[in-house]
Scaffold this motif. Structure first.
Motif, mmCIF file in Angstrom:
data_model
loop_
_atom_site.group_PDB
_atom_site.id
_atom_site.type_symbol
_atom_site.label_atom_id
_atom_site.label_comp_id
_atom_site.label_asym_id
_atom_site.label_seq_id
_atom_site.Cartn_x
_atom_site.Cartn_y
_atom_site.Cartn_z
ATOM 1 N N PHE A 5 0.891 -1.196 -0.042
ATOM 2 C CA PHE A 5 0.013 -0.073 0.054
ATOM 3 C C PHE A 5 0.857 1.280 -0.037
ATOM 4 N N ALA A 6 0.892 1.939 -0.995
ATOM 5 C CA ALA A 6 1.897 2.981 -1.089
ATOM 6 C C ALA A 6 1.401 4.322 -0.566
ATOM 7 N N THR A 7 1.347 4.434 0.744
ATOM 8 C CA THR A 7 1.100 5.237 1.760
ATOM 9 C C THR A 7 2.099 5.684 2.578
ATOM 10 N N ASN A 8 2.244 7.029 3.235
ATOM 11 C CA ASN A 8 2.816 7.326 4.316
ATOM 12 C C ASN A 8 1.786 7.608 5.494
ATOM 13 N N ASN A 9 0.613 7.596 5.223
ATOM 14 C CA ASN A 9 -0.624 7.851 6.315
ATOM 15 C C ASN A 9 -0.918 6.690 7.026
ATOM 16 N N GLN A 10 -0.294 6.655 8.270
ATOM 17 C CA GLN A 10 -0.483 5.641 9.274
ATOM 18 C C GLN A 10 -2.106 5.267 9.467
ATOM 19 N N ASN A 14 -3.932 1.967 8.727
ATOM 20 C CA ASN A 14 -4.745 0.967 9.911
ATOM 21 C C ASN A 14 -6.016 0.750 9.456
ATOM 22 N N GLU A 15 -6.736 1.627 8.813
ATOM 23 C CA GLU A 15 -8.112 1.372 8.373
ATOM 24 C C GLU A 15 -8.075 0.388 7.354
ATOM 25 N N VAL A 16 -6.972 -0.048 6.380
ATOM 26 C CA VAL A 16 -6.890 -1.195 5.315
ATOM 27 C C VAL A 16 -6.443 -2.229 5.994
ATOM 28 N N PRO A 39 6.027 12.980 -5.298
ATOM 29 C CA PRO A 39 5.040 13.992 -5.532
ATOM 30 C C PRO A 39 3.649 13.979 -5.979
ATOM 31 N N GLU A 40 2.933 14.655 -5.601
ATOM 32 C CA GLU A 40 1.405 14.449 -5.852
ATOM 33 C C GLU A 40 0.905 15.589 -7.023
ATOM 34 N N THR A 41 1.484 15.634 -8.334
ATOM 35 C CA THR A 41 1.346 16.884 -8.971
ATOM 36 C C THR A 41 0.152 16.853 -9.838
ATOM 37 N N ASP A 68 -5.764 7.949 -3.235
ATOM 38 C CA ASP A 68 -5.693 9.350 -3.022
ATOM 39 C C ASP A 68 -7.415 9.791 -2.714
ATOM 40 N N SER A 69 -7.135 10.645 -1.688
ATOM 41 C CA SER A 69 -8.704 10.932 -1.056
ATOM 42 C C SER A 69 -8.756 12.295 -0.569
ATOM 43 N N GLY A 70 -9.846 12.569 -0.083
ATOM 44 C CA GLY A 70 -10.151 14.054 0.387
ATOM 45 C C GLY A 70 -11.738 14.532 0.410
ATOM 46 N N TYR A 83 -6.310 19.061 -2.392
ATOM 47 C CA TYR A 83 -5.630 19.940 -1.363
ATOM 48 C C TYR A 83 -5.898 19.320 -0.044
ATOM 49 N N SER A 84 -6.588 18.511 0.165
ATOM 50 C CA SER A 84 -7.289 18.289 1.649
ATOM 51 C C SER A 84 -6.031 17.976 2.399
ATOM 52 N N ALA A 85 -4.867 17.423 2.093
ATOM 53 C CA ALA A 85 -3.857 17.050 3.035
ATOM 54 C C ALA A 85 -3.100 18.353 3.498
ATOM 55 N N ARG A 86 -3.067 19.272 2.637
ATOM 56 C CA ARG A 86 -2.300 20.646 3.046
ATOM 57 C C ARG A 86 -3.323 21.774 2.834
ATOM 58 N N GLY A 92 -1.377 19.252 8.833
ATOM 59 C CA GLY A 92 -1.856 19.404 10.304
ATOM 60 C C GLY A 92 -3.243 19.239 10.204
ATOM 61 N N ASP A 93 -4.006 18.098 10.520
ATOM 62 C CA ASP A 93 -5.375 18.031 10.585
ATOM 63 C C ASP A 93 -6.133 19.011 11.183
ATOM 64 N N GLU A 94 -5.446 19.589 12.400
ATOM 65 C CA GLU A 94 -6.584 20.708 12.995
ATOM 66 C C GLU A 94 -6.728 21.969 12.267
ATOM 67 N N ARG A 113 -18.876 15.785 0.644
ATOM 68 C CA ARG A 113 -18.616 14.235 0.427
ATOM 69 C C ARG A 113 -17.174 13.844 0.578
ATOM 70 N N PHE A 114 -16.693 12.622 1.067
ATOM 71 C CA PHE A 114 -15.390 12.080 1.112
ATOM 72 C C PHE A 114 -15.553 11.456 -0.321
ATOM 73 N N ARG A 115 -14.085 11.611 -1.089
ATOM 74 C CA ARG A 115 -14.002 10.522 -1.969
ATOM 75 C C ARG A 115 -12.479 9.773 -1.936
HETATM 76 P P1 ITT Z 1 -0.385 9.345 1.287
HETATM 77 O O1 ITT Z 1 -0.313 10.382 -0.024
HETATM 78 O O2 ITT Z 1 0.835 9.022 1.720
HETATM 79 O O3 ITT Z 1 -1.427 8.100 1.064
HETATM 80 P P2 ITT Z 1 -1.778 11.768 2.515
HETATM 81 O O4 ITT Z 1 -2.354 12.024 3.970
HETATM 82 O O5 ITT Z 1 -0.732 12.747 1.902
HETATM 83 O O6 ITT Z 1 -1.178 10.252 2.821
HETATM 84 P P3 ITT Z 1 -3.591 12.086 0.367
HETATM 85 O O7 ITT Z 1 -2.552 12.935 -0.381
HETATM 86 O O8 ITT Z 1 -4.742 11.238 -0.196
HETATM 87 O O9 ITT Z 1 -3.069 11.261 1.697
HETATM 88 O O10 ITT Z 1 -4.625 13.337 1.228
HETATM 89 C C1 ITT Z 1 -5.647 13.044 1.935
HETATM 90 C C2 ITT Z 1 -6.042 13.870 2.899
HETATM 91 O O11 ITT Z 1 -7.696 13.988 2.835
HETATM 92 C C3 ITT Z 1 -5.687 13.498 4.238
HETATM 93 O O12 ITT Z 1 -4.584 13.908 4.673
HETATM 94 C C4 ITT Z 1 -6.968 13.976 5.080
HETATM 95 O O13 ITT Z 1 -6.731 15.230 5.523
HETATM 96 C C5 ITT Z 1 -8.127 13.872 4.220
HETATM 97 N N1 ITT Z 1 -8.902 12.600 4.428
HETATM 98 C C6 ITT Z 1 -8.796 11.490 3.410
HETATM 99 N N2 ITT Z 1 -9.529 10.445 3.842
HETATM 100 C C7 ITT Z 1 -9.861 10.688 4.947
HETATM 101 C C8 ITT Z 1 -10.869 10.254 5.829
HETATM 102 O O14 ITT Z 1 -11.087 8.840 5.822
HETATM 103 N N3 ITT Z 1 -11.034 10.862 7.136
HETATM 104 C C9 ITT Z 1 -10.628 12.031 7.060
HETATM 105 N N4 ITT Z 1 -10.031 13.019 6.349
HETATM 106 C C10 ITT Z 1 -9.803 12.148 5.390
#
Ligand code: ITT
Length: 192
Positions: A5-10, A14-16, A39-41, A68-70, A83-86, A92-94, A113-115
């Protein structure tokens, strides 16, 4: 059996892992020794998911999948979206969720909606799996579970936010749970 699973997001990991427990051992980027911030460009969830999965497929010669989600908020022209992650300028989630709450002050249309788009690369072939869940943005944050925007997102048909659900309940209905369900069905159909 192992799946990368190509992610850095712990939290995603965990969910997967929870969804695939007993079926696959999930290795994330840290587990395979990938320290690159890929890079996510691209300009779409699908494009960014493919960038992440392609990076691992090409550099590590491994089959893998990426997510990839947001969050898309209707009244904010579907921001934060890719741009959800930044959204607030840095990770910083908060800060990110507070920026959404601030922009939504006084707005009555709270639809969101979440995608998730999952990109699988298998022996050089690419496959996409999508999931979405509709809901509304709360006036304030509640709940301590989950991550990201979970404390401000209330799925339709529920009176609690994702952050007030445990991982199993969220996985049953979430964007990621739906997309992963499609990936799992695809993999199962091959395992004859
Ligand atoms: P990877 O790219 O390493 O997988 P990331 O956190 O950078 O990790 P994304 O680029 O897909 O992942 O950004 C997704 C962001 O959208 C994530 O950081 C959250 O802020 C938000 N997000 C995605 N899924 C979510 C969920 O199930 N619940 C809450 N926020 C979510």
């Amino acid at each position: 059996r192992q799946l990368v699973f190509a992610t850095n997001n712990q939290h995603k990991t965990n969910e997967v892992r929870n969804l695939l427990s007993g079926q696959y051992e999930i290795l994330n980027l840290g587990d395979i020794g990938c320290t690159t911030d890929i890079p996510e460009t691209a300009d779409s969830f699908a494009g960014n998911a493919e960038l992440k999965s392609s990076f691992v497929a090409e550099n590590f010669k491994l089959n893998c999948f990426a997510d990839d989600s947001g969050l898309e908020v209707k009244a904010l022209n579907n921001e934060p979206g890719i741009y959800s992650a930044r959204y607030a300028g840095q990770r910083g989630d908060e800060a990110n969720l507070n920026l959404v709450l601030q922009k939504m002050q006084g707005i009555t249309n709270r639809k969101a909606r979440f995608r998730t788009v999952v990109s699988l690369i298998q022996n050089g072939q690419r496959f996409l799996f999508e999931g979405a869940i509709e809901g509304t943005i709360r006036e304030s944050a509640t709940g301590g579970n989950g991550f990201g925007y979970d404390p401000i997102f209330q799925p339709d048909g529920y009176d609690r936010t994702f952050a007030e659900m445990d991982m199993v309940e969220k996985n049953l209905i979430s964007h990621r749970g739906i997309a992963m369900g499609k990936l799992i069905a695809f993999l199962k159909a091959q395992a004859v």
